[in-house]
Design a protein around this motif. Sequence first.
Motif, mmCIF file in Angstrom:
data_model
loop_
_atom_site.group_PDB
_atom_site.id
_atom_site.type_symbol
_atom_site.label_atom_id
_atom_site.label_comp_id
_atom_site.label_asym_id
_atom_site.label_seq_id
_atom_site.Cartn_x
_atom_site.Cartn_y
_atom_site.Cartn_z
ATOM 1 N N GLN A 66 0.663 -0.853 0.099
ATOM 2 C CA GLN A 66 -0.027 0.037 0.323
ATOM 3 C C GLN A 66 0.738 0.960 -0.208
ATOM 4 O OE1 GLN A 66 -4.038 -0.437 1.922
ATOM 5 N NE2 GLN A 66 -3.118 1.917 3.250
ATOM 6 N N ALA A 67 1.010 1.840 -1.216
ATOM 7 C CA ALA A 67 1.810 2.797 -1.320
ATOM 8 C C ALA A 67 1.180 3.909 -2.405
ATOM 9 C CB ALA A 67 3.332 2.563 -1.850
ATOM 10 N N PHE A 68 1.122 5.060 -2.086
ATOM 11 C CA PHE A 68 0.157 6.053 -2.841
ATOM 12 C C PHE A 68 1.550 7.548 -3.997
ATOM 13 C CE2 PHE A 68 -0.281 10.518 -4.377
ATOM 14 C CZ PHE A 68 -1.699 10.630 -4.815
ATOM 15 N N LEU A 69 1.663 6.420 -5.384
ATOM 16 C CA LEU A 69 2.949 6.712 -5.483
ATOM 17 C C LEU A 69 2.852 8.220 -6.909
ATOM 18 C CD1 LEU A 69 4.306 3.037 -7.154
ATOM 19 C CD2 LEU A 69 4.543 4.821 -4.474
ATOM 20 N N GLY A 70 1.644 8.902 -6.839
ATOM 21 C CA GLY A 70 1.587 9.769 -7.558
ATOM 22 C C GLY A 70 1.246 10.249 -8.391
ATOM 23 N N GLU A 71 1.818 9.053 -9.094
ATOM 24 C CA GLU A 71 1.361 9.350 -11.138
ATOM 25 C C GLU A 71 0.087 8.006 -11.241
ATOM 26 O OE1 GLU A 71 4.271 9.869 -13.957
ATOM 27 O OE2 GLU A 71 5.664 9.551 -12.014
ATOM 28 N N PRO A 72 -1.172 8.695 -12.069
ATOM 29 C CA PRO A 72 -1.271 10.220 -12.862
ATOM 30 C C PRO A 72 -2.361 10.861 -11.944
ATOM 31 C CG PRO A 72 -2.335 8.625 -13.154
ATOM 32 C CD PRO A 72 -1.842 7.703 -13.180
ATOM 33 N N GLY A 73 -1.304 12.787 -11.899
ATOM 34 C CA GLY A 73 -1.928 13.372 -11.416
ATOM 35 C C GLY A 73 -2.061 14.374 -10.117
ATOM 36 N N ALA A 104 -8.256 7.854 -11.317
ATOM 37 C CA ALA A 104 -8.302 7.165 -10.540
ATOM 38 C C ALA A 104 -7.896 5.782 -11.765
ATOM 39 C CB ALA A 104 -9.944 6.726 -10.189
ATOM 40 N N VAL A 105 -7.313 4.779 -10.859
ATOM 41 C CA VAL A 105 -6.834 3.862 -11.629
ATOM 42 C C VAL A 105 -8.279 2.908 -11.963
ATOM 43 C CG1 VAL A 105 -5.317 2.068 -12.432
ATOM 44 C CG2 VAL A 105 -4.313 4.169 -10.803
ATOM 45 N N ASP A 106 -9.115 3.479 -13.175
ATOM 46 C CA ASP A 106 -10.261 2.423 -13.272
ATOM 47 C C ASP A 106 -10.942 2.089 -15.515
ATOM 48 O OD1 ASP A 106 -10.786 4.789 -14.132
ATOM 49 O OD2 ASP A 106 -12.682 5.177 -12.796
ATOM 50 N N ASP A 107 -9.690 2.207 -15.431
ATOM 51 C CA ASP A 107 -9.650 2.429 -17.071
ATOM 52 C C ASP A 107 -7.917 1.061 -17.148
ATOM 53 O OD1 ASP A 107 -8.584 2.843 -19.618
ATOM 54 O OD2 ASP A 107 -11.209 3.031 -19.656
ATOM 55 N N PRO A 108 -8.159 0.405 -17.977
ATOM 56 C CA PRO A 108 -7.170 -0.685 -18.778
ATOM 57 C C PRO A 108 -5.807 0.573 -19.040
ATOM 58 C CG PRO A 108 -8.925 -1.693 -19.396
ATOM 59 C CD PRO A 108 -10.162 -0.608 -18.570
ATOM 60 N N ALA A 109 -6.432 1.794 -19.546
ATOM 61 C CA ALA A 109 -5.541 2.192 -19.968
ATOM 62 C C ALA A 109 -4.391 3.334 -18.950
ATOM 63 C CB ALA A 109 -6.214 3.252 -20.466
ATOM 64 N N LEU A 127 3.616 -2.324 -9.212
ATOM 65 C CA LEU A 127 2.362 -3.010 -9.241
ATOM 66 C C LEU A 127 1.395 -2.725 -9.232
ATOM 67 C CD1 LEU A 127 3.432 -6.659 -7.803
ATOM 68 C CD2 LEU A 127 3.873 -5.483 -10.297
ATOM 69 N N PRO A 128 0.435 -2.353 -10.577
ATOM 70 C CA PRO A 128 -0.669 -1.066 -10.003
ATOM 71 C C PRO A 128 -1.955 -2.058 -9.284
ATOM 72 C CG PRO A 128 -0.596 -2.096 -12.222
ATOM 73 C CD PRO A 128 0.436 -2.235 -11.455
ATOM 74 N N MET A 129 -2.666 -1.142 -8.531
ATOM 75 C CA MET A 129 -4.154 -1.741 -7.498
ATOM 76 C C MET A 129 -5.151 -0.745 -8.751
ATOM 77 S SD MET A 129 -4.616 -1.723 -3.610
ATOM 78 C CE MET A 129 -3.613 -2.773 -3.521
ATOM 79 N N ALA A 130 -5.967 -1.861 -9.167
ATOM 80 C CA ALA A 130 -7.313 -0.768 -9.454
ATOM 81 C C ALA A 130 -7.589 -0.010 -9.044
ATOM 82 C CB ALA A 130 -7.213 -1.946 -10.893
ATOM 83 N N LEU A 132 -11.897 -0.562 -7.154
ATOM 84 C CA LEU A 132 -13.110 -1.717 -7.276
ATOM 85 C C LEU A 132 -14.538 -1.072 -7.945
ATOM 86 C CD1 LEU A 132 -13.654 -4.278 -5.807
ATOM 87 C CD2 LEU A 132 -13.925 -2.819 -3.601
ATOM 88 N N THR A 133 -14.626 -0.012 -7.724
ATOM 89 C CA THR A 133 -15.607 0.951 -8.657
ATOM 90 C C THR A 133 -15.479 2.035 -8.959
ATOM 91 O OG1 THR A 133 -16.414 2.990 -6.887
ATOM 92 C CG2 THR A 133 -17.021 0.127 -5.998
ATOM 93 N N LYS A 134 -15.881 2.190 -10.207
ATOM 94 C CA LYS A 134 -15.843 3.718 -11.022
ATOM 95 C C LYS A 134 -15.501 4.818 -10.934
ATOM 96 C CE LYS A 134 -17.667 1.576 -14.874
ATOM 97 N NZ LYS A 134 -18.588 1.444 -16.403
ATOM 98 N N GLY A 135 -14.222 5.117 -10.901
ATOM 99 C CA GLY A 135 -14.194 7.011 -9.573
ATOM 100 C C GLY A 135 -13.838 6.993 -8.680
ATOM 101 N N ARG A 136 -13.564 5.219 -8.404
ATOM 102 C CA ARG A 136 -13.728 5.332 -6.316
ATOM 103 C C ARG A 136 -15.102 5.897 -5.970
ATOM 104 N NH1 ARG A 136 -9.723 8.398 -4.684
ATOM 105 N NH2 ARG A 136 -9.723 7.059 -2.783
ATOM 106 N N GLU A 137 -16.158 5.706 -6.422
ATOM 107 C CA GLU A 137 -17.071 6.614 -5.851
ATOM 108 C C GLU A 137 -18.086 5.471 -4.872
ATOM 109 O OE1 GLU A 137 -19.049 8.036 -8.935
ATOM 110 O OE2 GLU A 137 -17.771 10.138 -9.202
#
Length: 428
Positions: A66-73, A104-109, A127-130, A132-137
Amino acid sequence: MPPSPPPLLFLNARLVDPGSGSETRGGLLVADGVIADLGQVSSAPDESRVIDCGGDVLAPGLIDMQAFLGEPGAEHRETIASATLAAAAGGVTTLVATSATFPAVDDPAVVDFVLRRARDTGRVRVLPMAALTKGREGKEIAELGLLQQAGAVAFSDGARSVRNALVMRRALTYARDFGALVVHFAQDPDLGAGVMNEGDFAHRLGLSGAPREAEAIMLDRDLRLVALTGARYHAAIVTTTLSLDALRAAKDAGLPVTCGVSINHLTLNENDIGDYRTFLKLRPPLRQEDERKALVEALSEGLIDVIVSDHDPQDVETKRLPFAEAEYGAIGVETMLAAGLRLVHSGDVTLPRLLAAMSSRPAEILGLPQGRLEKGAPADLIRFDPDAPFVVDPAKLHSRCKNTPFDGALLQGVVSATVVAGEIVHEA
């Protein structure tokens, strides 16, 4: 294609294998990115670089789930380049990046973007964690199957709980069908809206408190949904005895559940906040000392599976504010090992058990080949002196932000070399 790094021969090392819990003295040979031999190494290629460890510990590299890496945004807070530089200096060879980016990491791109940036600028594995819900909403389930195919290793909305039980049930069912791991931050967002742990200390400081029941209520709901769906579930951070009791019962019942704890909650308590120290404003909040001791005991016995840094860089503008208004979060990837060694030096946890929670157990949960000292295993290694003292100087840390809760603390455990896939990426 870049040339492969030369073979490495480590001699006079204290070999600690957290997977088996064994400690031996000897050497280790790295060739072609894997562990070629260990123990009494009989021979090595002529071109090998020989490193005399002088009795230092040689162990698998750490895996931070569990680490926040900043990219993207959020490159003003951290970048993959700066985060992996800090990770290498702290002995972390694999970082699991949270989904709490912008977007958020909610898209394969976005998954592909993180992987490419890590390949181009990172020093350690990312390793990216995606989401769970769209937009983390917490309203609509993300495309878990496509995200998993793109390279996501688990699914989480970061420090946001899925409030709706039906959405959570559907997400767990969907994840189960793909054999995916759901990592959830268990805290009722309404009941847990306070800025520190609820109790006498919060009252004395005049701050709103978040009761430990806020965590336990959400976790209990999740465990019941796991029993209903059979999905793999990981409680991201637990901080209370109420949660530990629920997890013990769930594990005894055979449910596929695991849990983590942050290094901050293992080594600090609410009293460390002192005179409104905002670097210790965390989510979940630091608890009372008896809760901290219970977490350490649960780690020692194996009830707690994983230790994370919960690395969350925040810039000066968001931390140099009144405590109630300051942002949550602290950096931690570079000091996670040294802070954890406090528990070893106090006799509360053995060194193999500490390293297991930081390497072999995360590898098992995520299905990674790392985290073990065995022939043929990936050569992700750290060499460190567990007794070497140093004072934490924020200015010398490699993260872009300097919001460390261990500012000025005397720690022990200097990492002198970090190896990823047979290549030295950090050397003191």
